[in-house]
Design an enzyme around this catalytic site. Structure first.
Site, short mmCIF file in Angstrom:
data_model
loop_
_atom_site.label_atom_id
_atom_site.label_comp_id
_atom_site.label_asym_id
_atom_site.label_seq_id
_atom_site.Cartn_x
_atom_site.Cartn_y
_atom_site.Cartn_z
N SER A 186 0.84 -1.19 0.00
CA SER A 186 0.00 0.00 0.00
C SER A 186 0.88 1.25 0.00
O SER A 186 1.72 1.41 -0.88
CB SER A 186 -0.96 -0.04 1.20
OG SER A 186 -2.00 0.90 1.03
N GLU A 313 -9.31 -5.08 -4.39
CA GLU A 313 -8.64 -4.23 -3.41
C GLU A 313 -9.62 -3.48 -2.51
O GLU A 313 -9.54 -3.52 -1.28
CB GLU A 313 -7.75 -3.21 -4.14
CG GLU A 313 -6.58 -3.80 -4.90
CD GLU A 313 -5.35 -3.99 -4.04
OE1 GLU A 313 -5.42 -3.76 -2.80
OE2 GLU A 313 -4.31 -4.38 -4.60
N HIS A 409 -7.70 -5.74 -0.21
CA HIS A 409 -6.50 -5.05 0.21
C HIS A 409 -5.99 -5.63 1.52
O HIS A 409 -6.76 -5.86 2.45
CB HIS A 409 -6.85 -3.56 0.40
CG HIS A 409 -5.69 -2.63 0.44
ND1 HIS A 409 -4.79 -2.51 -0.60
CD2 HIS A 409 -5.27 -1.76 1.40
CE1 HIS A 409 -3.89 -1.59 -0.30
NE2 HIS A 409 -4.15 -1.13 0.92
#
Length: 500
Positions: A186, A313, A409
Site C-alpha cells: 500500500s 482491493e 486489500h
C-alpha cells in the site's frame, strides 16, 4: 543468548523459534522531536553495555488502534527503529529483505502481527522491518525560507536512513549488504516506488517488492493547501513557527478533524470518498519526479521489481467503513467527475460486471484507480525501460459464515509473510486458515525468498509485448479475472498525480 555488535553498541534479542532470533527496537536514528522535529533524521546516539532488544519500540504519532499492535502515546519519542529476524545458525551472508509498512502514510507500524519475520527467516532471509514518521510529522509540508530546514518527505528520508543503517550493520546479523531487497504494501509499496527514483536511495537496495502500491503523489501546491487546512483545525498559523509550536498530538487530532469534514461533505471533491491527506510530495529535491515518470525514463532499470496487487482491493475499505457508500447512479457519476475519469470508463466496468450493484462497480473502479492499474503501469514501464519486472495477482477468496471474504486489500500480506495463525488476522483472511491456505502461504513465502536471493520469483518476467502475471489462489478458488476486459479503459487516464 548471543549479542550482536552494531555501530552504536551491542544488542541482544530472543529466540522466536529454535531456528530464528529476533532483535527488536534498535534505533537507526535519533528521536525526531524537540530540536529534531520536522528535520532530516539525525544519527542515533551510541550506548554502553548490552541493549535489551526484546520488545518493539514505540510507534509513530497516530490515532489508529490496530489489532495486536501497540498504540501511540504522546510521551513516545524513540520511534525511529528497526527490528531484525535472522536464522540462529551461523553461516554465510544471507539475502536481506527490508519491509516498509503501509497505512495511508498516516497509521500503522512495524509491530503489526502480520509482519513477524520468523517464517521468512526460516526460508533463508534476514528480515528487517522499520518505523518511520507518519502523518504531518512525516509528510506534512512545513513552510520555511530554506527548504532544507524542514524538508518535505521526511518519512521517505527516514526510510533512506534505515536503509543506510542496514548497509552499515546488517552483516553483524548474518545479512549481505550487497543483496538487499526493499519491500512494502500500500503506502509502503508506494514508498518503495519513490525510493527507486530517489538519488539519496540509489545503491542502498538491489531489488524491490511492491504489493498494492497506492498511486497518489502530491504537488507542492496540494501539500501547502493541506497544511493550511491542518493548521486551521489545530488553531495555529500555517507557518514554521506555528506548526512547530503545535504538539504532535494536536496535529494528529487536527488531521482527524479535517478527514471527518471531508467524509461528511459529498461536495468536497475527490477526498470525500476516502480522505488521504498525506502522500509523497514532488518537491524536486528529495523526490525529484513521480515513480511512473522516473521509471519510463529508465531511472530504475538496475533494480529488479516484483509487483503484486489483489483483485478486489477496495472491498476491504468498504468493509471497515473508511470509504464512502456509493449506491446510486448519480453518486457514481459524481465520483467519476470528481476524479476526472475518462469518458466511458464507468460504462465499461458496468459491461464487464453486468449484474453487479452500483456499490460493487464503484469499488472495482476505485480499487483499480488507486492500486490495480497503478501496479500494472509500474511493471510495464519498468520493463519497457529495460528493467526486469514480475507481476502477480492475489485472487484467493473464501466463503464463511458471514459470506464471501474477498481478495481484498492487505489479505495477501499474511500469506507472503507466512503468518496465518494469529487470531488478530482472522478478519483479513476470513477465519482460521485451511490446509489449502497454508499451502498458498508456503508458495508465496518461497517466491519472496527466491526473488530476494536471485531476482527470480519462479515465473516469467514481463516483456514489452506481453504482461504475464502469476495468480495466487487456492485450488478451490473460482476464476475471477476481469483484467483483460477493463485494462484498455484506462488508456487515457493520467496517473502521476491525483489532485484532491
Amino acid at each position: 543468548m548471543k549479542t550482536f555488535k552494531t555501530k552504536n553498541g551491542l544488542v541482544q534479542g530472543f529466540r522466536t523459534s529454535a531456528e530464528v532470533v529476533a532483535v527488536l527496537g534498535i534505533p537507526y536514528a535519533a528521536p525526531p522531536f524537540g530540536v529534531n522535529r520536522f528535520r532530516e533524521p539525525f544519527p542515533a546516539r551510541a550506548w554502553t553495555g548490552v541493549r535489551d532488544c526484546t520488545a518493539f519500540s514505540p510507534i509513530a504519532p497516530q490515532s489508529a488502534q490496530l489489532p495486536g499492535a501497540p498504540v501511540w502515546s504522546p510521551d513516545d519519542e524513540d520511534i525511529l527503529t528497526v527490528n531484525i529476524w535472522t536464522p540462529a545458525a551461523e553461516g554465510g551472508r544471507l539475502p536481506v529483505l527490508v519491509w516498509i509498512h503501509g497505512g495511508s502514510y498516516t497509521f500503522g507500524s512495524s509491530a503489526q502481527p502480520d509482519f513477524d519475520g520468523t517464517v521468512l527467516a526460516r526460508a533463508g532471509l534476514v528480515v528487517v522491518t522499520l518505523n518511520y514518521r507518519l502523518g504531518f510529522e512525516g509528510f506534512g509540508h512545513v513552510p520555511a525560507a530554506e527548504a532544507t530546514t524542514y524538508p518535505d518527505n521526511r518519512g521517505l528520508l527516514d526510510q533512506v536512513a534505515a536503509l543506510r543503517w542496514v548497509r552499515e550493520n546488517i552483516a553483524a546479523f548474518g545479512g549481505d549488504p550487497g543483496n538487499v531487497t526493499v519491500a512494502g504494501q500500500s503506502s509502503g509499496a508506494a514508498s518503495v516506488a519513490c525510493l527507486m527514483v530517489m538519488d539519496r536511495a540509489r545503491g542502498l537496495f538491489h531489488r524491490a517488492i511492491a504489493h498494492s502500491a497506492a498511486s497518489p503523489c502530491y504537488t507542492l501546491e496540494i501539500a501547502a493547501a493541506t497544511t493550511r487546512e491542518i493548521a486551521a483545525a489545530a488553531g495555529c498559523p500555517a507557518t514554521a513557527e506555528g506548526l512547530t509550536s503545535a504538539t504532535p498530538e494536536a496535529l494528529v487530532i487536527a488531521s482527524d478533524r479535517v478527514v471527518d469534514d471531508y467524509r461528511r461533505d459529498p461536495a468536497s471533491g475527490s477526498r470525500h470518498y476516502d480522505p488521504a491527506l498525506y502522500a509523497p510530495v514532488l518537491d524536486g529535491t528529495v523526490l525529484p519526479t513521480d515513480p511512473l515518470t522516473g521509471m519510463a525514463a529508465g531511472a530504475t532499470r538496475e533494480v529488479d521489481l516484483l509487483v503484486c496487487h489483489t483483485t478486489e482491493e477496495y472491498w476491504l475499505l468498504d468493509a471497515v467503513g473508511s470509504s464512502a457508500k456509493i449506491t446510486t447512479d448519480e453518486q457514481l457519476a459524481l465520483f467519476a467527475e470528481d476524479f476526472h475519469l475518462p469518458d466511458g470508463l464507468v460504462a465499461g466496468y458496468r459491461a464487464a460486471m453486468p449484474h453487479a450493484p452500483v456499490l460493487d462497480v464503484y469499488l472495482a473502479v476505485f480499487g483499480d484507480l488507486l492500486f490495480g492499474e497503478y501496479s500494472n503501469r509500474l511493471v510495464e514501464l519498468h520493463a519497457q525501460a529495460g528493467g526486469r519486472a514480475f507481476l502477480s495477482r492475489f485472487d484467493r477468496r473464501r466463503t464463511g459464515p458471514d459470506g464471501v471474504v474477498r481478495a481484498w486489500h492487505c489479505a495477501d500480506i499474511p500469506f507472503a509473510f507466512g503468518n496465518l495463525d494469529n487470531d488478530c488476522l482472522a478478519f483479513l483472511i476470513g477465519g482460521a486458515p485451511t490446509s489449502a491456505d497454508h499451502g498458498l502461504a508456503r508458495r508465496m513465502v518461497r517466491a519472496w525468498a527466491d526473488f530476494a536471493a536471485t531476482g527470480n520469483p519462479g515465473w516469467p518476467s514481463v516483456n514489452n509485448s506481453t504482461t504475464q502475471a502469476k495468480t495466487w489462489s487456492t485450488d478451490d478458488d473460482p476464476a475471477h479475472d476481469k483484467d483483460a476486459a477493463v485494462r484498455a479503459l484506462w488508456a487515457s487516464a493520467d496517473f502521476p498525480v491525483l489532485h484532491p
